[in-house]
Design a protein around this motif. Structure first.
Motif, PDB file in Angstrom:
ATOM      1  N   PRO A 180      26.458  46.607  38.777  1.00 18.27           N
ATOM      2  CA  PRO A 180      27.546  46.234  37.866  1.00 18.27           C
ATOM      3  C   PRO A 180      27.061  45.929  36.450  1.00 18.27           C
ATOM      4  O   PRO A 180      25.984  45.365  36.256  1.00 18.27           O
ATOM      5  CB  PRO A 180      28.121  44.964  38.510  1.00 18.27           C
ATOM      6  CG  PRO A 180      27.667  45.004  39.929  1.00 18.27           C
ATOM      7  CD  PRO A 180      26.333  45.689  39.913  1.00 18.27           C
ATOM      8  N   VAL A 181      27.880  46.292  35.481  1.00 24.02           N
ATOM      9  CA  VAL A 181      27.598  45.918  34.096  1.00 24.02           C
ATOM     10  C   VAL A 181      27.874  44.436  33.891  1.00 24.02           C
ATOM     11  O   VAL A 181      27.244  43.797  33.057  1.00 24.02           O
ATOM     12  CB  VAL A 181      28.439  46.762  33.126  1.00 24.02           C
ATOM     13  CG1 VAL A 181      28.251  46.306  31.688  1.00 24.02           C
ATOM     14  CG2 VAL A 181      28.062  48.234  33.254  1.00 24.02           C
ATOM     15  N   PHE A 182      28.819  43.898  34.646  1.00 20.70           N
ATOM     16  CA  PHE A 182      29.068  42.458  34.641  1.00 20.70           C
ATOM     17  C   PHE A 182      29.918  42.108  35.844  1.00 20.70           C
ATOM     18  O   PHE A 182      30.399  42.990  36.561  1.00 20.70           O
ATOM     19  CB  PHE A 182      29.747  41.973  33.361  1.00 20.70           C
ATOM     20  CG  PHE A 182      31.005  42.694  33.007  1.00 20.70           C
ATOM     21  CD1 PHE A 182      32.050  42.814  33.888  1.00 20.70           C
ATOM     22  CD2 PHE A 182      31.150  43.256  31.749  1.00 20.70           C
ATOM     23  CE1 PHE A 182      33.212  43.473  33.560  1.00 20.70           C
ATOM     24  CE2 PHE A 182      32.309  43.921  31.395  1.00 20.70           C
ATOM     25  CZ  PHE A 182      33.340  44.024  32.309  1.00 20.70           C
ATOM     26  N   GLN A 183      30.102  40.801  36.062  1.00 21.29           N
ATOM     27  CA  GLN A 183      31.048  40.331  37.066  1.00 21.29           C
ATOM     28  C   GLN A 183      32.224  39.698  36.333  1.00 21.29           C
ATOM     29  O   GLN A 183      32.023  38.829  35.478  1.00 21.29           O
ATOM     30  CB  GLN A 183      30.405  39.338  38.029  1.00 21.29           C
ATOM     31  CG  GLN A 183      29.381  39.969  38.944  1.00 21.29           C
ATOM     32  CD  GLN A 183      28.949  39.066  40.087  1.00 21.29           C
ATOM     33  OE1 GLN A 183      29.590  38.060  40.379  1.00 21.29           O
ATOM     34  NE2 GLN A 183      27.858  39.415  40.739  1.00 21.29           N
ATOM     35  N   LEU A 184      33.425  40.135  36.688  1.00 24.88           N
ATOM     36  CA  LEU A 184      34.624  39.767  35.948  1.00 24.88           C
ATOM     37  C   LEU A 184      35.680  39.211  36.902  1.00 24.88           C
ATOM     38  O   LEU A 184      36.284  39.966  37.670  1.00 24.88           O
ATOM     39  CB  LEU A 184      35.159  41.004  35.233  1.00 24.88           C
ATOM     40  CG  LEU A 184      36.293  40.816  34.259  1.00 24.88           C
ATOM     41  CD1 LEU A 184      35.801  40.083  33.013  1.00 24.88           C
ATOM     42  CD2 LEU A 184      36.840  42.174  33.847  1.00 24.88           C
ATOM     43  N   PRO A 185      35.918  37.891  36.903  1.00 29.36           N
ATOM     44  CA  PRO A 185      36.945  37.322  37.780  1.00 29.36           C
ATOM     45  C   PRO A 185      38.322  37.399  37.108  1.00 29.36           C
ATOM     46  O   PRO A 185      38.496  36.949  35.970  1.00 29.36           O
ATOM     47  CB  PRO A 185      36.493  35.862  37.941  1.00 29.36           C
ATOM     48  CG  PRO A 185      35.764  35.563  36.661  1.00 29.36           C
ATOM     49  CD  PRO A 185      35.143  36.861  36.202  1.00 29.36           C
ATOM     50  N   ILE A 186      39.295  37.976  37.791  1.00 33.47           N
ATOM     51  CA  ILE A 186      40.619  38.129  37.199  1.00 33.47           C
ATOM     52  C   ILE A 186      41.716  37.697  38.167  1.00 33.47           C
ATOM     53  O   ILE A 186      41.486  37.520  39.364  1.00 33.47           O
ATOM     54  CB  ILE A 186      40.884  39.582  36.771  1.00 33.47           C
ATOM     55  CG1 ILE A 186      40.931  40.487  38.003  1.00 33.47           C
ATOM     56  CG2 ILE A 186      39.839  40.076  35.774  1.00 33.47           C
ATOM     57  CD1 ILE A 186      41.627  41.801  37.769  1.00 33.47           C
ATOM     58  N   LYS A 187      42.914  37.566  37.627  1.00 31.61           N
ATOM     59  CA  LYS A 187      44.130  37.366  38.415  1.00 31.61           C
ATOM     60  C   LYS A 187      45.236  38.191  37.764  1.00 31.61           C
ATOM     61  O   LYS A 187      45.191  38.452  36.554  1.00 31.61           O
ATOM     62  CB  LYS A 187      44.510  35.877  38.464  1.00 31.61           C
ATOM     63  CG  LYS A 187      44.674  35.235  37.087  1.00 31.61           C
ATOM     64  CD  LYS A 187      44.816  33.724  37.185  1.00 31.61           C
ATOM     65  CE  LYS A 187      44.880  33.092  35.780  1.00 31.61           C
ATOM     66  NZ  LYS A 187      44.927  31.609  35.858  1.00 31.61           N
ATOM     67  N   LEU A 188      46.201  38.630  38.555  1.00 32.43           N
ATOM     68  CA  LEU A 188      47.277  39.475  38.056  1.00 32.43           C
ATOM     69  C   LEU A 188      48.551  38.646  37.969  1.00 32.43           C
ATOM     70  O   LEU A 188      49.056  38.152  38.982  1.00 32.43           O
ATOM     71  CB  LEU A 188      47.478  40.667  38.993  1.00 32.43           C
ATOM     72  CG  LEU A 188      48.487  41.718  38.540  1.00 32.43           C
ATOM     73  CD1 LEU A 188      47.963  42.454  37.309  1.00 32.43           C
ATOM     74  CD2 LEU A 188      48.768  42.704  39.674  1.00 32.43           C
ATOM     75  N   HIS A 189      49.071  38.489  36.747  1.00 34.32           N
ATOM     76  CA  HIS A 189      50.303  37.729  36.512  1.00 34.32           C
ATOM     77  C   HIS A 189      51.487  38.667  36.628  1.00 34.32           C
ATOM     78  O   HIS A 189      51.571  39.664  35.918  1.00 34.32           O
ATOM     79  CB  HIS A 189      50.254  37.105  35.112  1.00 34.32           C
ATOM     80  CG  HIS A 189      51.232  36.008  34.911  1.00 34.32           C
ATOM     81  ND1 HIS A 189      51.186  35.159  33.817  1.00 34.32           N
ATOM     82  CD2 HIS A 189      52.299  35.589  35.643  1.00 34.32           C
ATOM     83  CE1 HIS A 189      52.169  34.284  33.895  1.00 34.32           C
ATOM     84  NE2 HIS A 189      52.857  34.528  35.007  1.00 34.32           N
ATOM     85  N   LEU A 190      52.409  38.380  37.564  1.00 35.76           N
ATOM     86  CA  LEU A 190      53.597  39.200  37.776  1.00 35.76           C
ATOM     87  C   LEU A 190      54.814  38.544  37.146  1.00 35.76           C
ATOM     88  O   LEU A 190      55.031  37.336  37.301  1.00 35.76           O
ATOM     89  CB  LEU A 190      53.842  39.395  39.278  1.00 35.76           C
ATOM     90  CG  LEU A 190      52.732  40.090  40.069  1.00 35.76           C
ATOM     91  CD1 LEU A 190      53.111  40.163  41.540  1.00 35.76           C
ATOM     92  CD2 LEU A 190      52.443  41.474  39.520  1.00 35.76           C
ATOM     93  N   TYR A 191      55.610  39.356  36.443  1.00 33.07           N
ATOM     94  CA  TYR A 191      56.804  38.864  35.770  1.00 33.07           C
ATOM     95  C   TYR A 191      58.032  39.603  36.280  1.00 33.07           C
ATOM     96  O   TYR A 191      58.058  40.831  36.349  1.00 33.07           O
ATOM     97  CB  TYR A 191      56.705  39.088  34.258  1.00 33.07           C
ATOM     98  CG  TYR A 191      55.602  38.331  33.573  1.00 33.07           C
ATOM     99  CD1 TYR A 191      55.830  37.072  33.005  1.00 33.07           C
ATOM    100  CD2 TYR A 191      54.324  38.866  33.468  1.00 33.07           C
ATOM    101  CE1 TYR A 191      54.818  36.381  32.356  1.00 33.07           C
ATOM    102  CE2 TYR A 191      53.310  38.191  32.824  1.00 33.07           C
ATOM    103  CZ  TYR A 191      53.566  36.944  32.275  1.00 33.07           C
ATOM    104  OH  TYR A 191      52.556  36.258  31.631  1.00 33.07           O
ATOM    105  N   ASN A 192      59.059  38.835  36.660  1.00 26.85           N
ATOM    106  CA  ASN A 192      60.331  39.372  37.102  1.00 26.85           C
ATOM    107  C   ASN A 192      61.337  38.236  37.051  1.00 26.85           C
ATOM    108  O   ASN A 192      60.955  37.056  37.160  1.00 26.85           O
ATOM    109  CB  ASN A 192      60.209  39.945  38.528  1.00 26.85           C
ATOM    110  CG  ASN A 192      61.518  40.447  39.093  1.00 26.85           C
ATOM    111  OD1 ASN A 192      62.269  39.702  39.708  1.00 26.85           O
ATOM    112  ND2 ASN A 192      61.792  41.734  38.893  1.00 26.85           N
TER     113      ASN A 192
END
Length: 320
Positions: A180-192
């Protein structure tokens, strides 16, 4: 092709200060839409010119960057112009540019990683930028099976990727390697309209951990590997007599299909829609059932062995 080093440049320093393998950074990442925290507004307020264009928010004055025991310091700016996330059965397209910017340093412990061919690369610590997000990307409209869109724009489902922790293990010189070029922690924000304002897939405590590479991924069976592309590399020594070396990449691709995706949380009143969203998106999804692809990535990063010289490089470029 590698650049010809000149006296005093990072390429001619001792082994502990060497640049390692010259390869592209990731853009990402993914990353998509990462809206991250910023560092204190203490860096020099300049608008650098070529070859440092876009690096004006590099945290040159941050304590982590000015530590005299650092062996190398640098800045990165990257833009990803295409790609997508696949999370379970849902696709999140990258249909607008995603920008990544930060500073980084290599400390006195000189951390390195080794590759199967016996070569090594330096691994850097990331420092958030000054006066701007570490990464940013727009909200995009997505389709979730079973979620009806009766009034487009109102009942539509939108998604935005957000950072869920610090970027770590930045290894920009791992070009073409299965690393990996880096480790990237994410979360997906859902809008409705029905989801409420705190509906997420993933969280700060249980993020999606992306590990994008320009090489080949190794997902668990029966998933097939994905192959990235380091793109076209270029190298430029500072035009004003400083020791900084700028490495650029054009049209690179970063990929990962080794991460897990957790279920939804906070969707609807008291989380009442969490299970419905999980069912429609086929979540949680184990490693090998998700993927991310950062395409058409153009990036540049600068390396120097001295923060004062790096700062002067950016400032002098703004004056020309």
């Amino acid at each position: 092709m590698r650049p010809t080093p000149r006296a005093g440049s990072p390429r001619t320093a001792s082994r502990r200060r060497r640049l390692g393998r010259l390869a592209p950074p990731v853009a990402v990442f993914a990353a998509a839409a990462l809206l991250a925290s910023t560092a204190p507004a203490s860096a020099a307020a300049v608008t650098p010119g070529a070859p440092y264009t876009g690096m004006g928010n590099c945290p040159l004055a941050a304590p982590a960057m000015t530590n005299p025991e650092n062996l190398q310091v640098g800045c990165l700016v990257s833009v990803t112009n295409a790609g997508k996330f696949t999370l379970g059965s849902t696709v999140v397209p990258f249909n607008s540019p995603i920008k990544l910017q930060f500073g980084f340093y290599w400390d006195k412990s000189a951390p390195e990683v080794s590759f199967p061919d016996g070569s090594t690369a330096n691994q850097y610590t990331v420092v958030p930028p000054t006066n701007g997000p570490l990464m940013s990307a727009p909200m995009v409209q997505i389709t979730i099976p079973g979620i009806q869109n009766f009034l487009p724009g109102i009942t539509s489902v939108f998604a935005q990727v957000e950072l869920a922790g610090p970027v770590t293990k930045f290894t920009p010189l791992a070009t073409g390697e299965p690393y990996p070029v880096f480790q990237l922690p994410i979360k997906l924000h859902l809008y409705n309209a029905l989801f409420g304002s705190h509906c997420y897939v993933g969280s700060d405590s249980a993020p999606l951990i992306l590990k994008p590479t320009t090489g080949i991924t190794a997902p668990p069976a029966p998933a097939s590997p994905m192959t990235g592309d380091p793109g076209t590399l270029g190298y430029t020594m500072d035009p004003n007599g400083h020791n900084a070396l700028v490495i650029s990449e054009t049209n690179a691709a970063m990929v990962d299909n080794t991460f897990a995706t957790p279920g939804a949380n906070g969707c609807g009143l008291l989380g009442s829609l969490d299970q419905i969203i999980d069912w429609t998106m086929n979540l949680p999804a184990a490693p090998g059932k998700n993927s991310v692809s950062f395409q058409q990535t153009n990036a540049s990063f600068v390396l120097d062995t001295d923060i004062a010289d790096l700062t002067a490089s950016l400032q002098d470029s703004a004056a020309h």
